[in-house]
Design a protein around this motif. Structure first.
Motif, PDB file in Angstrom:
ATOM      1  N   LEU A 115       0.828  -1.215   0.000  1.00 29.46           N
ATOM      2  CA  LEU A 115       0.000   0.000   0.000  1.00 29.46           C
ATOM      3  C   LEU A 115       0.858   1.259   0.000  1.00 29.46           C
ATOM      4  O   LEU A 115       1.930   1.289   0.601  1.00 29.46           O
ATOM      5  CB  LEU A 115      -0.928   0.003   1.210  1.00 29.46           C
ATOM      6  N   MET A 116       0.342   2.271  -0.632  1.00 29.52           N
ATOM      7  CA  MET A 116       1.068   3.541  -0.723  1.00 29.52           C
ATOM      8  C   MET A 116       0.186   4.670  -0.210  1.00 29.52           C
ATOM      9  O   MET A 116      -1.026   4.515  -0.100  1.00 29.52           O
ATOM     10  CB  MET A 116       1.471   3.795  -2.176  1.00 29.52           C
ATOM     11  N   GLU A 117       0.833   5.780   0.068  1.00 23.72           N
ATOM     12  CA  GLU A 117       0.149   6.993   0.540  1.00 23.72           C
ATOM     13  C   GLU A 117      -0.700   6.734   1.786  1.00 23.72           C
ATOM     14  O   GLU A 117      -1.864   7.139   1.859  1.00 23.72           O
ATOM     15  CB  GLU A 117      -0.701   7.604  -0.579  1.00 23.72           C
ATOM     16  N   ILE A 118      -0.094   6.053   2.736  1.00 28.31           N
ATOM     17  CA  ILE A 118      -0.787   5.873   4.014  1.00 28.31           C
ATOM     18  C   ILE A 118      -0.637   7.182   4.798  1.00 28.31           C
ATOM     19  O   ILE A 118       0.486   7.649   5.012  1.00 28.31           O
ATOM     20  CB  ILE A 118      -0.173   4.709   4.823  1.00 28.31           C
ATOM     21  N   PRO A 119      -1.754   7.810   5.179  1.00 26.93           N
ATOM     22  CA  PRO A 119      -1.604   9.110   5.849  1.00 26.93           C
ATOM     23  C   PRO A 119      -0.896   8.974   7.202  1.00 26.93           C
ATOM     24  O   PRO A 119      -1.146   8.025   7.938  1.00 26.93           O
ATOM     25  CB  PRO A 119      -3.053   9.577   6.020  1.00 26.93           C
ATOM     26  N   LYS A 120      -0.016   9.929   7.433  1.00 30.47           N
ATOM     27  CA  LYS A 120       0.725   9.886   8.701  1.00 30.47           C
ATOM     28  C   LYS A 120      -0.132  10.429   9.828  1.00 30.47           C
ATOM     29  O   LYS A 120      -0.050   9.995  10.970  1.00 30.47           O
ATOM     30  CB  LYS A 120       2.015  10.703   8.566  1.00 30.47           C
ATOM     31  N   LEU A 122      -4.127  11.189  10.811  1.00 35.36           N
ATOM     32  CA  LEU A 122      -5.521  10.985  10.403  1.00 35.36           C
ATOM     33  C   LEU A 122      -6.377  12.123  10.916  1.00 35.36           C
ATOM     34  O   LEU A 122      -6.668  12.210  12.111  1.00 35.36           O
ATOM     35  CB  LEU A 122      -6.040   9.667  10.977  1.00 35.36           C
ATOM     36  N   PRO A 131      -7.646   5.877   5.509  1.00 37.92           N
ATOM     37  CA  PRO A 131      -6.708   5.596   6.599  1.00 37.92           C
ATOM     38  C   PRO A 131      -5.742   4.453   6.340  1.00 37.92           C
ATOM     39  O   PRO A 131      -4.644   4.438   6.880  1.00 37.92           O
ATOM     40  CB  PRO A 131      -7.615   5.277   7.789  1.00 37.92           C
ATOM     41  N   TYR A 132      -6.127   3.485   5.495  1.00 34.06           N
ATOM     42  CA  TYR A 132      -5.241   2.349   5.259  1.00 34.06           C
ATOM     43  C   TYR A 132      -4.247   2.616   4.129  1.00 34.06           C
ATOM     44  O   TYR A 132      -3.388   1.786   3.861  1.00 34.06           O
ATOM     45  CB  TYR A 132      -6.049   1.103   4.896  1.00 34.06           C
TER      46      TYR A 132
ATOM     47  N   SER B  61       7.837   4.303  -1.791  1.00 34.07           N
ATOM     48  CA  SER B  61       7.252   5.494  -1.200  1.00 34.07           C
ATOM     49  C   SER B  61       7.595   5.477   0.281  1.00 34.07           C
ATOM     50  O   SER B  61       7.748   4.416   0.875  1.00 34.07           O
ATOM     51  CB  SER B  61       5.741   5.477  -1.386  1.00 34.07           C
ATOM     52  N   SER B  63       5.733   6.310   2.636  1.00 36.38           N
ATOM     53  CA  SER B  63       4.604   5.924   3.476  1.00 36.38           C
ATOM     54  C   SER B  63       3.871   4.762   2.839  1.00 36.38           C
ATOM     55  O   SER B  63       2.850   4.926   2.218  1.00 36.38           O
ATOM     56  CB  SER B  63       3.666   7.110   3.628  1.00 36.38           C
ATOM     57  N   GLU B  64       4.474   3.590   2.929  1.00 41.86           N
ATOM     58  CA  GLU B  64       3.808   2.447   2.335  1.00 41.86           C
ATOM     59  C   GLU B  64       3.970   1.229   3.225  1.00 41.86           C
ATOM     60  O   GLU B  64       4.822   1.168   4.092  1.00 41.86           O
ATOM     61  CB  GLU B  64       4.357   2.180   0.938  1.00 41.86           C
ATOM     62  N   SER B  65       3.128   0.277   3.011  1.00 38.97           N
ATOM     63  CA  SER B  65       3.163  -0.930   3.807  1.00 38.97           C
ATOM     64  C   SER B  65       2.439  -2.022   3.035  1.00 38.97           C
ATOM     65  O   SER B  65       1.720  -1.752   2.101  1.00 38.97           O
ATOM     66  CB  SER B  65       2.470  -0.657   5.132  1.00 38.97           C
ATOM     67  N   ILE B  75      -3.280  -0.793  12.194  1.00 37.69           N
ATOM     68  CA  ILE B  75      -3.905   0.483  11.863  1.00 37.69           C
ATOM     69  C   ILE B  75      -5.297   0.562  12.474  1.00 37.69           C
ATOM     70  O   ILE B  75      -5.727   1.601  12.959  1.00 37.69           O
ATOM     71  CB  ILE B  75      -3.964   0.672  10.329  1.00 37.69           C
ATOM     72  N   LEU B  79      -7.367   3.274  14.892  1.00 36.37           N
ATOM     73  CA  LEU B  79      -8.691   3.845  14.611  1.00 36.37           C
ATOM     74  C   LEU B  79      -9.738   3.440  15.640  1.00 36.37           C
ATOM     75  O   LEU B  79     -10.919   3.736  15.478  1.00 36.37           O
ATOM     76  CB  LEU B  79      -9.176   3.356  13.245  1.00 36.37           C
TER      77      LEU B  79
END
Lengths: 350, 423
Positions: A115-120, A122, A131-132, B61, B63-65, B75, B79
């Motif tokens: 996954l990319m562009e996971i917000p630091k 929220l 969010p994911y 990137s 910010s990736e996982s 995560i 939340l």
């Protein structure tokens, strides 16, 4: 009269037997998932998408009709990652316990995708954040392979007697993706796995360019270099690889990353937030200063503001479908990717 | 030899002769697999692919996982997803009327700002079979005095067989279209007159049980709802005698069905019918009945679904209250409302509504309202609304002209639900 009765009975019997032998009904949220499910499911599956390809996948109304379709499903496939916010309501209304999350008939297609562009942070002050991470994962053929694998696992769970069939189809699909991605000759030479690894590490093109072929091999392969053997989408992407682009909405990171486009900004100020006057001015300045040639807009967004920006800057507006079926030419996942690559190559080539 | 056989022979010979030349590119390359030079190339490629990421590319990137259950769980904890999803709704309004409006206690309720309602919505999966919802509201009943109320608190069983679904607890029953919506979700400033007069000032919300069934061959939904009778102003209108509600020990029963169909992709039609009965008087078992019909039409072009839509919605109610002849006999009342709403761009909706209702106690008394409004959504989470309303009460009371301003907001873990905009 009796003859007519026999005919009618036979016809009804045929109809019911065809119905009884019915294929697995795979209901997917997006048409891309349906296209992939159909590829791996073959004749044993009927894949039906709930959203249309030209519809914003965030904004589908969870109507009774969609619930009614999901009611009969053997397998339900969704991207998840808070993309299809409406799917929970569809599943609740479908009254089909087999396809609820956690059950055999539920497939989270995004499982295993990087996954990319996971917000630091929220916060809704950042707009419509996911969010994911960015959920638009299907616009990357290598992710399509993972999606296909997840769907295959789901199909095997609900129809274990066809395990070999689905595995065979999965292999065929993954190979088909590789051929579409790199060209038939390279896939035959190196196999999909090595090519994927090299490509993900951004070493494929340098490797192909670097390696020299002996005259004997040149003759046998019918090419002067390995690079000449490169075909498919990667070859098409050479027309815009490393070039700059502005997108309207933040949904193209996977595609851009895979095909080497440099995203320099977004027309939307924040995801889901229309641009203010100040942001428009900022974008005009950015496009002019960096000489960005293309502003790409997904076809379900209003292109008025991108066209205004284009008028001010001389950039070109390109309208792209975000899903299979988004335009008539994008009949299936392969044609969809063909369309994206060719449209962008043409835009940068002109 | 007849022609057919000749033809087959020719095809066979042709295939045998040309088959080596018809081999695909892939197969011809496969033939080279034993080539030493190629093998060394393959080895090099394999080695190259095993190497770590090149310095030039770095991470894809920052910010990736990988989407794995572990990461998602991590995560999710962030939340609070294993706790109930918590959402807060707020509804602030300013109501101006050309003549002051007073409540039953004689306090002025117009020409002032009001936090009409603040709602806390808690919801979570209870287990694989059921979901729980609790909605607590803080409402300004009289100026500056807030009362806490459980607006809804129910559990739904989502895994029942044979297309059934069940709900039990306190909830807003499925009677028509708008009664199901909370005040802040209603497309206008307030509930329409027939809902206020026949189901309660803020619609009907009561404890009970509902069983819903989906017809397997069409988008057709049926429900049977068994509801408590304990709200004075709501159907079936229990009387208060000696300070106590004289409701029947029999619950009210409602049947509803709705059919929905989409056509030509951009059009959606929904029709529904509701019938309910109950006893408002314990001693004499005087039966009250309600019959409702509703119609909903939406045009929403799929390609521009976020920018354009048009909605027509109407509900009709007929109420029959049984009374003794000496008290004047049965009372028959009707009420209806219709509204149209047009979305002119991504953020702005224009609409108008007409309401009409008989008085439940005296069907000669009629009132109607005409209203118009403009709603502006900054995002799905914040809405501003300005509206005008003309209210014709009856001959004894003067007409009222009002202007409303309303701000509705949502925050918390509630995801963006765009359909909240329209329904």
């Amino acid at each position: 009269m009796k003859r007519l009765q026999i005919w009618l009975t036979s016809f009804l019997f045929l109809l019911t037997s065809v119905y009884a032998k019915e294929r697995l009904l795979v209901v997917t949220t997006l048409p891309d998932l349906a296209s992939i499910a159909q590829e791996v499911g073959g004749e044993k599956v009927q894949a039906v998408p709930l959203a249309k390809g030209y519809q914003d996948p965030h904004y589908v109304i969870p109507s009774l009709k969609l619930m009614s379709v999901a009611n009969k499903a053997d397998l339900f496939v969704e991207i998840g990652l808070q993309l299809e916010l409406w799917s929970e309501k569809v599943l609740d209304g479908a009254r089909n316990p087999k396809i609820r999350p956690g059950q055999k008939g539920y497939v989270l297609a995004s499982q295993g995708v990087r996954l990319m562009e996971i917000p630091k942070v929220l916060s809704r002050s950042g707009g419509d954040l996911h969010p994911y991470g960015n959920p638009h994962i299907w616009i990357d053929p290598l992710n399509a392979k993972i999606i296909a694998k997840n769907i295959t696992s789901g199909l095997i769970r609900v129809s274990p007697e066809n395990e070999n069939y689905f595995h065979k189809r999965l292999k065929q699909f993954q190979r088909k993706i590789s051929i579409a991605m790199y060209g038939r000759k390279l896939v035959a030479l190196f196999g999909p796995s090595i090519l994927d690894k090299l490509y993900k590490k951004k070493r494929l093109i340098p490797f192909l360019k670097k390696k020299k072929l002996s005259p004997r091999l040149q003759k046998r392969l019918g090419a002067k270099s390995l690079f000449e053997l490169l075909g498919g989408w990667v070859k098409t992407s050479l027309a815009f690889r490393g070039k700059k682009i502005v997108f309207y909405h933040q949904s193209w990171i996977y595609f851009a990353q895979r095909f080497g486009l440099k995203i320099r900004g977004y027309v939307e100020e924040k995801p889901g937030i229309s641009p203010s006057q100040a942001h428009r001015q900022y974008m005009i300045k950015l496009i002019q200063e960096e000489n960005i040639p293309v502003i790409a807009v997904t076809n379900y967004y209003d292109d008025t503001i991108p066209r205004l920006l284009a008028k001010e800057t001389g950039a070109k507006v390109v309208i792209l479908p975000a899903m299979t079926g988004g335009v008539p030419a994008a009949k299936n996942y392969f044609r969809f990717m063909d369309y994206l690559l060719e449209t962008l190559a043409k835009a940068y080539g002109d | 030899m007849d022609k057919r056989w000749k033809c087959c022979l020719l095809i066979f010979l042709f295939t045998c002769f040309f088959s080596p030349f018809l081999k695909g590119e892939e197969e011809s390359v496969e033939d080279l697999k034993g080539d030493k030079e190629l093998q060394s190339l393959l080895k090099e490629a394999e080695e190259e692919s095993q190497k770590g990421s090149s310095s030039s590319t770095g991470k894809e990137s920052s910010s990736e996982s990988t989407a794995s259950p572990g990461v998602i769980q991590k995560i999710s904890q962030k939340l609070n997803e294993f706790n109930p999803r918590i959402t807060i709704f707020g509804d602030i309004s300013y109501h101006w009327s050309h003549k002051p409006v007073y409540n039953e206690e004689g306090e002025q309720i117009s020409r002032r700002f009001s936090l009409r309602e603040a709602e806390g919505d808690f919801r979570a999966d209870v287990d694989p079979y059921a979901k729980g919802v609790l909605i607590v509201s803080l409402g300004e009943e009289t100026p500056n005095q807030y009362t806490v109320d459980i607006e809804e608190g129910y559990i739904t069983f989502e895994s029942l067989p044979w297309n059934f679904r069940a709900k039990i607890g306190k909830f807003r029953p499925d009677i028509g279209i708008l009664n199901k919506l909370h005040l802040h979700d209603v497309p206008q400033f307030n509930y329409p007159l027939p809902i206020q007069r026949f189901l309660g000032e803020e619609g009907l919300s009561t404890a009970g049980a509902a069983l819903m069934w989906l017809f397997p061959y069409a988008p057709w939904d049926f429900s049977l709802q068994v509801l408590n009778v304990d709200q004075e102003s709501a159907f079936p209108y229990p009387q208060r005698k000696n300070g106590k509600l004289s409701a029947s020990s029999y619950p009210s029963i409602f049947f509803r069905n709705k059919l929905q169909e989409s056509f030509l992709e951009n059009y959606e039609l929904q029709m529904g019918m509701t019938y309910g009965f109950g006893y408002g008087d314990k001693k004499n078992r005087l039966k009250n009945q309600i019959f409702g019909m509703d119609f909903f039409f939406r045009w929403r072009p799929l390609k521009r679904g976020t920018y354009r839509s048009f909605v027509i919605q109407t509900e009709f109610f007929y109420v029959e209250r049984e009374r003794f002849q000496q008290d004047g006999g049965n009372i028959y009342s009707i009420g209806l409302y219709s509204f149209i709403q047009y979305q002119i761009n991504r953020n702005i909706y224009l609409g108008g509504r007409y309401d009409f209702s008989h008085d439940l106690e005296d069907s000669k008394n009629r009132e109607y309202k005409l209203s118009g409004y403009v709603s502006y959504y900054t995002t799905e989470f914040l809405r501003l609304r300005l509206g005008y309303e003309y209210h014709h009460l009856n001959r004894q009371r003067p007409d009222i002209h009002s202007i409303f301003f309303q701000i509705t907001f949502v925050f918390g873990s509630h995801p963006a639900e765009p359909y909240w905009v329209n329904r």
